[in-house]
Write a protein that holds these residues in place. Structure first.
Motif, PDB file in Angstrom:
ATOM      1  N   GLN A 122       0.837  -1.206   0.000  1.00 13.75           N
ATOM      2  CA  GLN A 122       0.000   0.000   0.000  1.00 13.75           C
ATOM      3  C   GLN A 122       0.871   1.254   0.000  1.00 13.75           C
ATOM      4  O   GLN A 122       0.571   2.226  -0.701  1.00 13.75           O
ATOM      5  CB  GLN A 122      -0.938   0.004   1.199  1.00 13.75           C
ATOM      6  CG  GLN A 122      -2.076  -0.972   1.084  1.00 13.75           C
ATOM      7  CD  GLN A 122      -2.934  -1.002   2.337  1.00 13.75           C
ATOM      8  OE1 GLN A 122      -2.542  -0.525   3.389  1.00 13.75           O
ATOM      9  NE2 GLN A 122      -4.117  -1.584   2.212  1.00 13.75           N
ATOM     10  N   ARG A 124       3.906   1.433  -1.199  1.00 10.15           N
ATOM     11  CA  ARG A 124       4.505   1.477  -2.525  1.00 10.15           C
ATOM     12  C   ARG A 124       3.560   2.154  -3.512  1.00 10.15           C
ATOM     13  O   ARG A 124       3.961   3.016  -4.278  1.00 10.15           O
ATOM     14  CB  ARG A 124       4.835   0.058  -3.009  1.00 10.15           C
ATOM     15  CG  ARG A 124       5.409   0.022  -4.431  1.00 10.15           C
ATOM     16  CD  ARG A 124       5.357  -1.350  -5.054  1.00 10.15           C
ATOM     17  NE  ARG A 124       4.020  -1.909  -5.176  1.00 10.15           N
ATOM     18  CZ  ARG A 124       3.109  -1.565  -6.102  1.00 10.15           C
ATOM     19  NH1 ARG A 124       3.385  -0.645  -6.986  1.00 10.15           N
ATOM     20  NH2 ARG A 124       1.935  -2.143  -6.141  1.00 10.15           N
ATOM     21  N   GLU A 125       2.290   1.765  -3.472  1.00  6.98           N
ATOM     22  CA  GLU A 125       1.308   2.365  -4.379  1.00  6.98           C
ATOM     23  C   GLU A 125       1.150   3.853  -4.093  1.00  6.98           C
ATOM     24  O   GLU A 125       1.066   4.665  -5.017  1.00  6.98           O
ATOM     25  CB  GLU A 125      -0.039   1.656  -4.240  1.00  6.98           C
ATOM     26  CG  GLU A 125      -0.055   0.261  -4.819  1.00  6.98           C
ATOM     27  CD  GLU A 125      -1.371  -0.464  -4.556  1.00  6.98           C
ATOM     28  OE1 GLU A 125      -2.379   0.197  -4.237  1.00  6.98           O
ATOM     29  OE2 GLU A 125      -1.375  -1.706  -4.668  1.00  6.98           O
ATOM     30  N   TRP A 126       1.117   4.214  -2.831  1.00  7.49           N
ATOM     31  CA  TRP A 126       0.911   5.608  -2.439  1.00  7.49           C
ATOM     32  C   TRP A 126       2.087   6.472  -2.885  1.00  7.49           C
ATOM     33  O   TRP A 126       1.905   7.613  -3.289  1.00  7.49           O
ATOM     34  CB  TRP A 126       0.708   5.682  -0.922  1.00  7.49           C
ATOM     35  CG  TRP A 126       0.321   7.026  -0.446  1.00  7.49           C
ATOM     36  CD1 TRP A 126      -0.849   7.670  -0.665  1.00  7.49           C
ATOM     37  CD2 TRP A 126       1.117   7.910   0.336  1.00  7.49           C
ATOM     38  NE1 TRP A 126      -0.837   8.892  -0.058  1.00  7.49           N
ATOM     39  CE2 TRP A 126       0.372   9.074   0.568  1.00  7.49           C
ATOM     40  CE3 TRP A 126       2.400   7.830   0.872  1.00  7.49           C
ATOM     41  CZ2 TRP A 126       0.846  10.145   1.304  1.00  7.49           C
ATOM     42  CZ3 TRP A 126       2.867   8.900   1.613  1.00  7.49           C
ATOM     43  CH2 TRP A 126       2.105  10.036   1.815  1.00  7.49           C
ATOM     44  N   ASN A 128       3.973   5.764  -5.470  1.00 10.78           N
ATOM     45  CA  ASN A 128       4.163   5.537  -6.907  1.00 10.78           C
ATOM     46  C   ASN A 128       5.510   4.885  -7.213  1.00 10.78           C
ATOM     47  O   ASN A 128       6.224   5.289  -8.134  1.00 10.78           O
ATOM     48  CB  ASN A 128       4.010   6.834  -7.706  1.00 10.78           C
ATOM     49  CG  ASN A 128       2.602   7.360  -7.658  1.00 10.78           C
ATOM     50  OD1 ASN A 128       1.649   6.585  -7.685  1.00 10.78           O
ATOM     51  ND2 ASN A 128       2.462   8.669  -7.564  1.00 10.78           N
ATOM     52  N   GLN A 131       6.364  -1.824  -9.119  1.00 13.19           N
ATOM     53  CA  GLN A 131       6.213  -3.134  -8.477  1.00 13.19           C
ATOM     54  C   GLN A 131       7.513  -3.911  -8.506  1.00 13.19           C
ATOM     55  O   GLN A 131       8.330  -3.753  -9.409  1.00 13.19           O
ATOM     56  CB  GLN A 131       5.133  -3.947  -9.187  1.00 13.19           C
ATOM     57  CG  GLN A 131       3.751  -3.457  -8.939  1.00 13.19           C
ATOM     58  CD  GLN A 131       2.703  -4.375  -9.549  1.00 13.19           C
ATOM     59  OE1 GLN A 131       3.015  -5.396 -10.139  1.00 13.19           O
ATOM     60  NE2 GLN A 131       1.452  -4.000  -9.401  1.00 13.19           N
TER      61      GLN A 131
END
Length: 182
Positions: A122, A124-126, A128, A131
């Motif tokens: 989460q 990592r996604e926030w 940017n 992956q």
């Protein structure tokens, strides 16, 4: 908020300017939380409508309240609530489980748990961040990005030109000596 912590039956409808509300509040605190008086006859002193202000002031002084009830009513009542919370939790302190990591335990977190891995993803996604199959590598990338963005060199004052020679632009420009953009 303190009255909610103490489980007061009606915390949102107490008016500190209403004498009856204040009298009932002090009486409720004594009967249910403070319990300074040993008998119900002693507690009834706080319900005496004719002299309740001076009785309440004497009661607060007996408890050690540093504020005078007549002049600093809200401060005195806040102190009474804080005292009740302190007393309630000092009695319950043995029942409250606090996890303190030992000196030999290097990490109080279970880094192999699914919850931890999901939290890293989460984050990592926030941020940017692309992956990656290894969540610990992703965590390191998150740390590096946060450290970089929190450094004093990262924030450039308004109007000062930005030097792009130190920044990674994502493609190889071939020449690091290109002049900075204005």
């Amino acid at each position: 908020r303190k009255l909610r912590t103490l489980c007061h039956p009606n915390p949102d409808h107490i008016s500190l300017t209403n004498d009856e509300d204040v009298m009932e509040l002090v009486n409720w605190m004594e009967c249910n939380k403070i319990k300074y008086y040993q008998t119900s006859e002693q507690r009834e002193i706080l319900r005496d409508k004719g002299d309740w202000k001076s009785n309440t002031a004497a009661y607060l002084k007996t408890l050690g309240c540093p504020y005078g009830f007549e002049k600093f009513r809200s401060a005195a009542l806040d102190w009474l609530c804080s005292s009740a919370i302190r007393q309630e939790y000092s009695v319950k302190k043995d029942d409250i489980k606090v996890s303190v990591p030992s000196e030999t335990d290097s990490s109080p977190l279970d880094v192999n748990s699914v919850q931890f891995k999901n939290g890293v993803m989460q984050l990592r996604e926030w941020l940017n961040i692309p992956q990656h199959h290894d969540y610990l590598t992703v965590l390191r990338a998150c740390r590096l990005l946060i450290e970089k963005r929190c450094s004093p060199d990262y924030v450039i004052p308004k109007g000062k030109p930005m030097n792009l020679s130190k920044e990674e632009v994502g493609v190889d420009l071939g020449d690091r000596t290109l002049p900075p953009l204005p």
